[in-house]
Scaffold this motif. Sequence first.
Motif, PDB file in Angstrom:
ATOM      1  N   MET A   1      20.852   5.943  -5.207  1.00 24.62           N
ATOM      2  CA  MET A   1      19.730   5.689  -4.387  1.00 24.62           C
ATOM      3  C   MET A   1      20.075   5.932  -2.894  1.00 24.62           C
ATOM      4  N   HIS A   2      19.406   6.874  -2.143  1.00 30.24           N
ATOM      5  CA  HIS A   2      19.734   6.996  -0.646  1.00 30.24           C
ATOM      6  C   HIS A   2      19.236   6.095   0.096  1.00 30.24           C
ATOM      7  N   ARG A   3      19.996   5.767   1.271  1.00 29.37           N
ATOM      8  CA  ARG A   3      19.567   4.737   2.122  1.00 29.37           C
ATOM      9  C   ARG A   3      18.653   5.177   2.955  1.00 29.37           C
ATOM     10  N   LEU A   4      17.599   4.560   3.311  1.00 30.88           N
ATOM     11  CA  LEU A   4      16.596   4.889   4.161  1.00 30.88           C
ATOM     12  C   LEU A   4      16.726   4.790   5.606  1.00 30.88           C
ATOM     13  N   LYS A   5      16.311   5.752   6.637  1.00 29.39           N
ATOM     14  CA  LYS A   5      16.455   5.207   8.045  1.00 29.39           C
ATOM     15  C   LYS A   5      15.286   5.899   8.690  1.00 29.39           C
ATOM     16  N   PRO A   6      15.244   5.423   9.947  1.00 35.47           N
ATOM     17  CA  PRO A   6      14.017   5.833  11.003  1.00 35.47           C
ATOM     18  C   PRO A   6      13.935   7.461  11.194  1.00 35.47           C
ATOM     19  N   GLY A   7      12.875   8.076  10.982  1.00 34.79           N
ATOM     20  CA  GLY A   7      12.709   9.440  11.349  1.00 34.79           C
ATOM     21  C   GLY A   7      12.893  10.175   9.910  1.00 34.79           C
ATOM     22  N   GLN A   8      12.948   9.574   8.884  1.00 33.40           N
ATOM     23  CA  GLN A   8      13.258  10.245   7.620  1.00 33.40           C
ATOM     24  C   GLN A   8      12.016  10.368   6.879  1.00 33.40           C
ATOM     25  N   VAL A   9      11.859  11.506   6.297  1.00 38.55           N
ATOM     26  CA  VAL A   9      10.636  12.061   5.600  1.00 38.55           C
ATOM     27  C   VAL A   9      10.669  11.425   4.128  1.00 38.55           C
ATOM     28  N   CYS A  10       9.760  10.790   3.670  1.00 41.17           N
ATOM     29  CA  CYS A  10       9.867  10.181   2.391  1.00 41.17           C
ATOM     30  C   CYS A  10       8.235  10.381   1.550  1.00 41.17           C
ATOM     31  N   GLN A  11       8.314  10.404   0.354  1.00 38.55           N
ATOM     32  CA  GLN A  11       7.126  10.517  -0.452  1.00 38.55           C
ATOM     33  C   GLN A  11       6.968   9.416  -1.240  1.00 38.55           C
TER      34      GLN A  11
END
Length: 88
Positions: free
Chosen positions: A1-11
């Motif tokens: 699992m990748h760590r989410l951060k502000p500015g990141q594009v997600c689906q």
Amino acid sequence: MHRLKPGQVCQITSVHHPSFSKQIGQEVVIARIDGEIAYVSKNEPIEYRLSRRGERVTKRDPRCIQTLMHISNLTPIIGKAPVFSMRG
């Protein structure tokens, strides 16, 4: 699992209620994260128009419309940059 951060594009991979199923598959950009909740905006360009005075003004800015999503409903898209800058 990748760590989410502000500015990141997600689906968006899942939703909490069937009435929101049309959102599955949409690309969003994370504006901020507060614990398990992410504030996201659609990954769309800012739209401009010309005013009567001939000045370029903002018609629609997707960063101004944010939705709260649980981080388990988001999957990061590796290597994809947001269409707009998170900094105004």
